[in-house]
Design a protein around this motif. Sequence first.
Motif, PDB file in Angstrom:
ATOM      1  N   ARG A  69       0.856  -1.191   0.000  1.00  0.00           N
ATOM      2  CA  ARG A  69       0.000   0.000   0.000  1.00  0.00           C
ATOM      3  C   ARG A  69       0.888   1.235   0.000  1.00  0.00           C
ATOM      4  NH1 ARG A  69      -5.248  -0.231   3.571  1.00  0.00           N
ATOM      5  NH2 ARG A  69      -5.972   1.050   1.858  1.00  0.00           N
ATOM      6  N   VAL A  70       0.480   2.218  -0.768  1.00  0.00           N
ATOM      7  CA  VAL A  70       1.239   3.457  -0.907  1.00  0.00           C
ATOM      8  C   VAL A  70       0.457   4.577  -0.239  1.00  0.00           C
ATOM      9  CG1 VAL A  70       2.161   5.140  -2.553  1.00  0.00           C
ATOM     10  CG2 VAL A  70       2.332   2.686  -3.028  1.00  0.00           C
ATOM     11  N   ALA A  71       1.164   5.365   0.539  1.00  0.00           N
ATOM     12  CA  ALA A  71       0.549   6.499   1.229  1.00  0.00           C
ATOM     13  C   ALA A  71       0.948   7.801   0.549  1.00  0.00           C
ATOM     14  CB  ALA A  71       0.984   6.519   2.693  1.00  0.00           C
ATOM     15  N   SER A  72       0.065   8.770   0.672  1.00  0.00           N
ATOM     16  CA  SER A  72       0.344  10.108   0.155  1.00  0.00           C
ATOM     17  C   SER A  72      -0.012  11.110   1.237  1.00  0.00           C
ATOM     18  CB  SER A  72      -0.484  10.376  -1.111  1.00  0.00           C
ATOM     19  OG  SER A  72      -0.167  11.641  -1.645  1.00  0.00           O
ATOM     20  N   VAL A  73       0.872  12.065   1.451  1.00  0.00           N
ATOM     21  CA  VAL A  73       0.651  13.114   2.442  1.00  0.00           C
ATOM     22  C   VAL A  73       0.656  14.437   1.685  1.00  0.00           C
ATOM     23  CG1 VAL A  73       1.510  14.221   4.527  1.00  0.00           C
ATOM     24  CG2 VAL A  73       1.801  11.754   4.212  1.00  0.00           C
ATOM     25  N   GLY A  74      -0.435  15.183   1.805  1.00  0.00           N
ATOM     26  CA  GLY A  74      -0.545  16.423   1.061  1.00  0.00           C
ATOM     27  C   GLY A  74      -1.279  17.486   1.853  1.00  0.00           C
ATOM     28  N   ALA A  75      -1.619  18.543   1.150  1.00  0.00           N
ATOM     29  CA  ALA A  75      -2.341  19.663   1.755  1.00  0.00           C
ATOM     30  C   ALA A  75      -3.185  20.339   0.686  1.00  0.00           C
ATOM     31  CB  ALA A  75      -1.367  20.665   2.373  1.00  0.00           C
ATOM     32  N   HIS A  76      -4.293  20.874   1.117  1.00  0.00           N
ATOM     33  CA  HIS A  76      -5.171  21.648   0.242  1.00  0.00           C
ATOM     34  C   HIS A  76      -5.571  20.883  -1.021  1.00  0.00           C
ATOM     35  CE1 HIS A  76      -4.188  24.914   2.913  1.00  0.00           C
ATOM     36  NE2 HIS A  76      -2.912  24.762   2.630  1.00  0.00           N
ATOM     37  N   GLY A  77      -5.765  19.574  -0.892  1.00  0.00           N
ATOM     38  CA  GLY A  77      -6.213  18.770  -2.019  1.00  0.00           C
ATOM     39  C   GLY A  77      -5.140  18.399  -3.020  1.00  0.00           C
ATOM     40  N   LEU A  78      -3.880  18.686  -2.726  1.00  0.00           N
ATOM     41  CA  LEU A  78      -2.774  18.362  -3.624  1.00  0.00           C
ATOM     42  C   LEU A  78      -1.926  17.268  -2.986  1.00  0.00           C
ATOM     43  CD1 LEU A  78      -1.436  19.170  -6.299  1.00  0.00           C
ATOM     44  CD2 LEU A  78      -0.082  20.829  -5.024  1.00  0.00           C
ATOM     45  N   PHE A  79      -1.808  16.119  -3.679  1.00  0.00           N
ATOM     46  CA  PHE A  79      -1.145  14.949  -3.116  1.00  0.00           C
ATOM     47  C   PHE A  79      -0.146  14.357  -4.109  1.00  0.00           C
ATOM     48  CE2 PHE A  79      -5.109  15.327  -0.886  1.00  0.00           C
ATOM     49  CZ  PHE A  79      -4.776  15.024   0.419  1.00  0.00           C
ATOM     50  N   PRO A  80       1.086  14.069  -3.649  1.00  0.00           N
ATOM     51  CA  PRO A  80       2.048  13.388  -4.520  1.00  0.00           C
ATOM     52  C   PRO A  80       1.637  11.936  -4.739  1.00  0.00           C
ATOM     53  CG  PRO A  80       2.985  13.727  -2.335  1.00  0.00           C
ATOM     54  CD  PRO A  80       1.653  14.399  -2.342  1.00  0.00           C
ATOM     55  N   PHE A  81       1.923  11.429  -5.916  1.00  0.00           N
ATOM     56  CA  PHE A  81       1.642  10.039  -6.275  1.00  0.00           C
ATOM     57  C   PHE A  81       0.181   9.656  -6.009  1.00  0.00           C
ATOM     58  CE2 PHE A  81       6.174  10.306  -5.327  1.00  0.00           C
ATOM     59  CZ  PHE A  81       6.706   9.845  -6.515  1.00  0.00           C
ATOM     60  N   ALA A  82      -0.712  10.610  -6.204  1.00  0.00           N
ATOM     61  CA  ALA A  82      -2.129  10.407  -5.889  1.00  0.00           C
ATOM     62  C   ALA A  82      -2.761   9.296  -6.717  1.00  0.00           C
ATOM     63  CB  ALA A  82      -2.908  11.708  -6.091  1.00  0.00           C
ATOM     64  N   GLU A  83      -2.310   9.108  -7.935  1.00  0.00           N
ATOM     65  CA  GLU A  83      -2.903   8.078  -8.797  1.00  0.00           C
ATOM     66  C   GLU A  83      -2.591   6.677  -8.287  1.00  0.00           C
ATOM     67  OE1 GLU A  83      -1.243   9.165 -12.571  1.00  0.00           O
ATOM     68  OE2 GLU A  83      -2.922  10.498 -13.024  1.00  0.00           O
ATOM     69  N   ARG A  84      -1.491   6.514  -7.585  1.00  0.00           N
ATOM     70  CA  ARG A  84      -1.076   5.191  -7.103  1.00  0.00           C
ATOM     71  C   ARG A  84      -1.404   4.978  -5.625  1.00  0.00           C
ATOM     72  NH1 ARG A  84       0.258   1.142  -4.983  1.00  0.00           N
ATOM     73  NH2 ARG A  84       1.797  -0.383  -5.652  1.00  0.00           N
ATOM     74  N   ALA A  85      -1.546   6.059  -4.876  1.00  0.00           N
ATOM     75  CA  ALA A  85      -1.738   5.958  -3.419  1.00  0.00           C
ATOM     76  C   ALA A  85      -3.114   5.408  -3.060  1.00  0.00           C
ATOM     77  CB  ALA A  85      -1.548   7.324  -2.778  1.00  0.00           C
ATOM     78  N   GLU A  86      -3.149   4.775  -1.900  1.00  0.00           N
ATOM     79  CA  GLU A  86      -4.398   4.233  -1.355  1.00  0.00           C
ATOM     80  C   GLU A  86      -4.727   4.832   0.006  1.00  0.00           C
ATOM     81  OE1 GLU A  86      -4.539  -0.195  -1.849  1.00  0.00           O
ATOM     82  OE2 GLU A  86      -2.489   0.222  -2.548  1.00  0.00           O
ATOM     83  N   LEU A  87      -3.722   5.352   0.679  1.00  0.00           N
ATOM     84  CA  LEU A  87      -3.898   5.957   1.995  1.00  0.00           C
ATOM     85  C   LEU A  87      -3.530   7.434   1.887  1.00  0.00           C
ATOM     86  CD1 LEU A  87      -1.989   3.214   3.994  1.00  0.00           C
ATOM     87  CD2 LEU A  87      -4.463   3.456   3.828  1.00  0.00           C
ATOM     88  N   PHE A  88      -4.434   8.298   2.337  1.00  0.00           N
ATOM     89  CA  PHE A  88      -4.212   9.734   2.192  1.00  0.00           C
ATOM     90  C   PHE A  88      -4.292  10.438   3.539  1.00  0.00           C
ATOM     91  CE2 PHE A  88      -5.745   8.286  -1.888  1.00  0.00           C
ATOM     92  CZ  PHE A  88      -4.916   8.933  -2.779  1.00  0.00           C
ATOM     93  N   PHE A  89      -3.314  11.330   3.751  1.00  0.00           N
ATOM     94  CA  PHE A  89      -3.277  12.147   4.957  1.00  0.00           C
ATOM     95  C   PHE A  89      -3.111  13.593   4.535  1.00  0.00           C
ATOM     96  CE2 PHE A  89      -2.015   7.955   6.166  1.00  0.00           C
ATOM     97  CZ  PHE A  89      -2.679   7.751   7.356  1.00  0.00           C
ATOM     98  N   GLU A  90      -3.903  14.457   5.146  1.00  0.00           N
ATOM     99  CA  GLU A  90      -3.836  15.881   4.846  1.00  0.00           C
ATOM    100  C   GLU A  90      -3.239  16.608   6.047  1.00  0.00           C
ATOM    101  OE1 GLU A  90      -6.822  19.175   3.059  1.00  0.00           O
ATOM    102  OE2 GLU A  90      -7.570  18.047   4.771  1.00  0.00           O
ATOM    103  N   VAL A  91      -2.235  17.420   5.786  1.00  0.00           N
ATOM    104  CA  VAL A  91      -1.600  18.212   6.825  1.00  0.00           C
ATOM    105  C   VAL A  91      -2.164  19.623   6.748  1.00  0.00           C
ATOM    106  CG1 VAL A  91       0.589  19.147   7.672  1.00  0.00           C
ATOM    107  CG2 VAL A  91       0.491  16.821   6.756  1.00  0.00           C
ATOM    108  N   ASP A  92      -2.595  20.109   7.896  1.00  0.00           N
ATOM    109  CA  ASP A  92      -3.132  21.468   8.001  1.00  0.00           C
ATOM    110  C   ASP A  92      -2.467  22.102   9.214  1.00  0.00           C
ATOM    111  OD1 ASP A  92      -4.566  23.796   7.922  1.00  0.00           O
ATOM    112  OD2 ASP A  92      -6.525  22.886   8.280  1.00  0.00           O
ATOM    113  N   GLY A  93      -1.332  22.768   8.976  1.00  0.00           N
ATOM    114  CA  GLY A  93      -0.552  23.320  10.079  1.00  0.00           C
ATOM    115  C   GLY A  93       0.056  22.185  10.889  1.00  0.00           C
ATOM    116  N   GLU A  94      -0.273  22.131  12.169  1.00  0.00           N
ATOM    117  CA  GLU A  94       0.234  21.068  13.037  1.00  0.00           C
ATOM    118  C   GLU A  94      -0.763  19.924  13.170  1.00  0.00           C
ATOM    119  OE1 GLU A  94       1.566  22.673  16.750  1.00  0.00           O
ATOM    120  OE2 GLU A  94       2.915  24.093  15.779  1.00  0.00           O
TER     121      GLU A  94
END
Length: 172
Positions: A69-94
């Motif tokens: 499983r590939v994870a992606s960590v992004g912000a404001h709806g923009l995520f690296p490797f989004a096409e391949r990722a299955e787990l998504f985390f959004e960072v908003d400040g801390e």
Amino acid sequence: SFPEALWKSISELGVLGLATPGGEGGALELVAALEPLGEAAFPGPLLAASFAAQLTRDDERAAIARGARVASVGAHGLFPFAERAELFFEVDGERVYRVEPDSRPERISMLGGEHWGRMRCRRVAEIAEPALAFALHDLALAALHASLGIALVRATAEHARVRKQFGRALGD
């Protein structure tokens, strides 16, 4: 495209499971593994894997460590490797949120050649204690950037040694 073969190789070496709860090794081993990968400008979401492994359930963490499983960590709806990722985390400040996509990612090509994705997401849960994930992320980022910087200095020095201008080496 996503570096499938390379991702499988580093997962088999155990790199994706380093410094994870219940995993092998700690922060020192993670840095030691990431330094040569940084020097080689390894393409792939290494930082996201390390970050997400601190925030997921045991079964998801094991799948990340296996490279399944590939994870992606992004912000404001923009995520690296989004096409391949299955787990998504959004960072908003801390704060960090587990998110689920509400749309397919719109492909965005970045300067480094990798593809990111912009998509609408909904927050599923806020992560209660993200401090360790942030600390390991920063440590891993420093290891990757420092080793890449060393590689760039070596390449620049070699270029100056062999490049000639006006009949003389640049380094003279």
